[in-house]
Design an enzyme around this catalytic site. Sequence first.
Site, PDB file in Angstrom:
ATOM      1  N   ASP A   1       1.363  24.242   2.303  1.00 43.19           N
ATOM      2  CA  ASP A   1       2.525  23.355   2.317  1.00 43.19           C
ATOM      3  C   ASP A   1       2.634  22.736   3.709  1.00 43.19           C
ATOM      4  O   ASP A   1       2.650  23.444   4.719  1.00 43.19           O
ATOM      5  CB  ASP A   1       3.779  24.182   1.997  1.00 43.19           C
ATOM      6  CG  ASP A   1       5.011  23.326   1.781  1.00 43.19           C
ATOM      7  OD1 ASP A   1       5.099  22.240   2.381  1.00 43.19           O
ATOM      8  OD2 ASP A   1       5.902  23.753   1.015  1.00 43.19           O
ATOM      9  N   PHE A   2       2.725  21.399   3.769  1.00 43.69           N
ATOM     10  CA  PHE A   2       2.826  20.717   5.055  1.00 43.69           C
ATOM     11  C   PHE A   2       4.059  21.158   5.854  1.00 43.69           C
ATOM     12  O   PHE A   2       4.099  20.991   7.069  1.00 43.69           O
ATOM     13  CB  PHE A   2       2.893  19.195   4.862  1.00 43.69           C
ATOM     14  CG  PHE A   2       1.731  18.604   4.116  1.00 43.69           C
ATOM     15  CD1 PHE A   2       0.462  19.162   4.187  1.00 43.69           C
ATOM     16  CD2 PHE A   2       1.909  17.470   3.328  1.00 43.69           C
ATOM     17  CE1 PHE A   2      -0.594  18.622   3.500  1.00 43.69           C
ATOM     18  CE2 PHE A   2       0.855  16.914   2.634  1.00 43.69           C
ATOM     19  CZ  PHE A   2      -0.402  17.495   2.716  1.00 43.69           C
TER      20      PHE A   2
ATOM     21  N   LYS B   1      -0.796   3.073   7.089  1.00 46.45           N
ATOM     22  CA  LYS B   1       0.409   2.284   6.880  1.00 46.45           C
ATOM     23  C   LYS B   1       1.130   2.806   5.640  1.00 46.45           C
ATOM     24  O   LYS B   1       0.487   3.457   4.805  1.00 46.45           O
ATOM     25  CB  LYS B   1       0.071   0.799   6.739  1.00 46.45           C
ATOM     26  CG  LYS B   1      -0.486   0.378   5.367  1.00 46.45           C
ATOM     27  CD  LYS B   1      -0.639  -1.108   5.307  1.00 46.45           C
ATOM     28  CE  LYS B   1      -1.044  -1.569   3.916  1.00 46.45           C
ATOM     29  NZ  LYS B   1       0.034  -1.568   2.940  1.00 46.45           N
TER      30      LYS B   1
ATOM     31  N   ASP C   1      -5.529   0.126   9.748  1.00 42.93           N
ATOM     32  CA  ASP C   1      -5.359  -0.945   8.768  1.00 42.93           C
ATOM     33  C   ASP C   1      -6.758  -1.240   8.240  1.00 42.93           C
ATOM     34  O   ASP C   1      -7.599  -1.788   8.959  1.00 42.93           O
ATOM     35  CB  ASP C   1      -4.754  -2.193   9.420  1.00 42.93           C
ATOM     36  CG  ASP C   1      -4.518  -3.326   8.420  1.00 42.93           C
ATOM     37  OD1 ASP C   1      -5.056  -3.254   7.301  1.00 42.93           O
ATOM     38  OD2 ASP C   1      -3.793  -4.278   8.751  1.00 42.93           O
ATOM     39  N   HIS C   2      -7.025  -0.834   6.992  1.00 44.89           N
ATOM     40  CA  HIS C   2      -8.401  -0.909   6.488  1.00 44.89           C
ATOM     41  C   HIS C   2      -8.939  -2.329   6.483  1.00 44.89           C
ATOM     42  O   HIS C   2     -10.154  -2.543   6.507  1.00 44.89           O
ATOM     43  CB  HIS C   2      -8.501  -0.301   5.083  1.00 44.89           C
ATOM     44  CG  HIS C   2      -7.932  -1.158   3.995  1.00 44.89           C
ATOM     45  ND1 HIS C   2      -6.598  -1.174   3.663  1.00 44.89           N
ATOM     46  CD2 HIS C   2      -8.532  -2.052   3.173  1.00 44.89           C
ATOM     47  CE1 HIS C   2      -6.397  -2.024   2.684  1.00 44.89           C
ATOM     48  NE2 HIS C   2      -7.546  -2.571   2.351  1.00 44.89           N
TER      49      HIS C   2
ATOM     50  N   LYS D   1     -13.152  -4.390   7.485  1.00 46.26           N
ATOM     51  CA  LYS D   1     -14.003  -5.181   6.592  1.00 46.26           C
ATOM     52  C   LYS D   1     -15.020  -5.984   7.407  1.00 46.26           C
ATOM     53  O   LYS D   1     -14.701  -6.556   8.450  1.00 46.26           O
ATOM     54  CB  LYS D   1     -13.146  -6.106   5.725  1.00 46.26           C
ATOM     55  CG  LYS D   1     -12.334  -5.357   4.667  1.00 46.26           C
ATOM     56  CD  LYS D   1     -11.522  -6.318   3.829  1.00 46.26           C
ATOM     57  CE  LYS D   1     -10.731  -5.592   2.742  1.00 46.26           C
ATOM     58  NZ  LYS D   1     -11.601  -5.011   1.704  1.00 46.26           N
TER      59      LYS D   1
ATOM     60  N   GLU E   1      -3.790 -11.044  -4.915  1.00 46.05           N
ATOM     61  CA  GLU E   1      -4.116  -9.846  -5.686  1.00 46.05           C
ATOM     62  C   GLU E   1      -3.901 -10.128  -7.167  1.00 46.05           C
ATOM     63  O   GLU E   1      -2.834 -10.604  -7.567  1.00 46.05           O
ATOM     64  CB  GLU E   1      -3.239  -8.675  -5.251  1.00 46.05           C
ATOM     65  CG  GLU E   1      -3.441  -8.257  -3.809  1.00 46.05           C
ATOM     66  CD  GLU E   1      -2.600  -7.052  -3.451  1.00 46.05           C
ATOM     67  OE1 GLU E   1      -3.137  -5.937  -3.473  1.00 46.05           O
ATOM     68  OE2 GLU E   1      -1.400  -7.231  -3.175  1.00 46.05           O
TER      69      GLU E   1
ATOM     70  N   ASP F   1       4.526  -4.922   2.875  1.00 48.09           N
ATOM     71  CA  ASP F   1       3.293  -4.321   2.369  1.00 48.09           C
ATOM     72  C   ASP F   1       2.049  -5.074   2.824  1.00 48.09           C
ATOM     73  O   ASP F   1       1.007  -4.456   3.067  1.00 48.09           O
ATOM     74  CB  ASP F   1       3.334  -4.277   0.833  1.00 48.09           C
ATOM     75  CG  ASP F   1       2.205  -3.444   0.240  1.00 48.09           C
ATOM     76  OD1 ASP F   1       2.006  -2.310   0.717  1.00 48.09           O
ATOM     77  OD2 ASP F   1       1.526  -3.929  -0.682  1.00 48.09           O
TER      78      ASP F   1
ATOM     79  N   HIS G   1      -1.662  -6.614   7.250  1.00 50.18           N
ATOM     80  CA  HIS G   1      -2.940  -7.270   6.967  1.00 50.18           C
ATOM     81  C   HIS G   1      -2.991  -8.718   7.455  1.00 50.18           C
ATOM     82  O   HIS G   1      -3.883  -9.106   8.210  1.00 50.18           O
ATOM     83  CB  HIS G   1      -3.231  -7.260   5.461  1.00 50.18           C
ATOM     84  CG  HIS G   1      -3.360  -5.899   4.873  1.00 50.18           C
ATOM     85  ND1 HIS G   1      -3.753  -4.796   5.596  1.00 50.18           N
ATOM     86  CD2 HIS G   1      -3.158  -5.450   3.609  1.00 50.18           C
ATOM     87  CE1 HIS G   1      -3.783  -3.733   4.811  1.00 50.18           C
ATOM     88  NE2 HIS G   1      -3.424  -4.108   3.600  1.00 50.18           N
TER      89      HIS G   1
ATOM     90  N   LYS H   1       1.096 -10.832  -5.765  1.00 46.56           N
ATOM     91  CA  LYS H   1       0.539  -9.995  -6.821  1.00 46.56           C
ATOM     92  C   LYS H   1       0.556 -10.763  -8.140  1.00 46.56           C
ATOM     93  O   LYS H   1       1.289 -11.739  -8.296  1.00 46.56           O
ATOM     94  CB  LYS H   1       1.328  -8.691  -6.944  1.00 46.56           C
ATOM     95  CG  LYS H   1       1.072  -7.728  -5.785  1.00 46.56           C
ATOM     96  CD  LYS H   1       1.640  -6.352  -6.069  1.00 46.56           C
ATOM     97  CE  LYS H   1       1.242  -5.369  -4.981  1.00 46.56           C
ATOM     98  NZ  LYS H   1      -0.213  -5.114  -4.948  1.00 46.56           N
TER      99      LYS H   1
END
Length: 509
Positions: A92-93, A155, A184-185, A189, A223, A242, A247, A347
């Site tokens: 448990d964290f 994030k 931040d993925h 890229k 998206e 988001d 991004h 989206k």
Amino acid sequence: MKQVKKYPAAITIFGAKGDLTKRKLIPALYNLFIDNHLPTAFNIICVDFLEVNQDEFRQDMLSGVNEFSRNGAAEIEKWNEFAARLFYLQGDFLKNETYGNLNEKIKSFEKEAGQTISRVFYFAVAPRFIETISDALYQHNLCNKENLDRIVVEKPFGTDLETAKKLNRFLGKRFSEKQIYRIDHYLGKEAVQNIMAFRFANYVFEPLWNKKYIDHIQISVSEQVGVGKRGGYYDSSGALRDMIQNHLLQLLCIVGMECPGAYKSEQIRDAKTKVMKSVRPYTNAEVFKNVVRGQYTAGMINDDLRPAYRQEEHVSSSSLTETFVAAKLFIDNKRWEGVPFFLRTGKSMPAQSSVVVVQFKDSPHKIFRDDIVPNRLIISIQPELEISLLFESKVPGLQMKLKPVEMDFTYKESYTETIPEAYEALLLDVLHGDATLFMRADQIEAAWKVVMPILDAWKKYPQKDLNMYKAGSCGPDAAQKLLKPYAKEWFELPFSKTVKALPDLKSVQ
């Protein structure tokens, strides 16, 4: 890829049973392993509260690699070698016992390695656990070597400026800034990293990269998916928090930054932060003139009926949360004075795409009657990695007739090497202590300062100008109007290969 460090690494992932670990982190680490980019000695300890035995956990992670790895199904011999260093720790964290057990495992590995090790702690957890885990690592002295130990925080980093500042202060009291990797993925890229190489290693473009030659810039991330099962999170977040706050603003920084003095982490991060701090803030009235928000209603995408946002799981039936944002921003500095940067994300759009479009100004002297399309540079990040330059050319024949054509560079055609996933590049950078692609505390806060006037205006006038758009459409009409007089419509990536169908981005008189 960079050279492997000589010291061993103990990699701990909090949130072992989450999607991020199965879909991204373990496949990325496995690919680094089979490509010989991990240290010779390493351990991966995955922590979560569920009771799962080691074999079940390893089998679950193998299914993740087989399904989501860019290299396809794992070779059993290689996987067994990797899995022997992959461990599950139930805990448990919120309990000290968990960190005591973790400490024992890491110390056992360190003893086995026979030398000082680097420790990486990845927080693949809900934001509410970040402070809890951070404090426990601090209290148990698990992450106290400034030059070797690191934490990686996903994030969202805060929900507004004040919470981001609070979190930065909290972490800053327990770790040095050089130990904190805010990930931040998108910055991992390949095509995003290539923007800097494209700009600063090719002098043919850099002299044109300013207000004298560039009319406007579009940065668009569309998206095709809706919110899916993320409705509970998304309804309290929205597209601005988001996507725009991290991004798209990071892409803006890379496109708009000055050339750093050297390819060094802090100089690059200084240049990015300087851009962020130069973005013009808006008043309430200016927000509604320069920012468009929208929410998708029911519609069709590829013959598939999509529900309205308010009909999605865990979303309020009266929700005012935006699923689409288009914004016109200005960078108030000498290079970009007066050049609008148009940012858009949404989206339930017609296609999945990420693209940067640099629209150059029209020819100053028109000697050809059909010289009507200005030069345009298109940097595609998704779905295909490519860079295209649109320019006018004479059509073969006896008459002087022009036609716009494209000159393309595609990764697929130019390189035989496989392209690493973003998380592979970022995890390797963490292991090497290279923070170039990660956000510093002041950059995070500067990004929140850009979006806070927008959030404040929407909070003050919650129902004003919330534009509805059908799922499968390109967003609300107001987003097209936002571009005028610079362009008639947003550049849509599917048209990039059909020059005659390209939208007319020529300035409208």
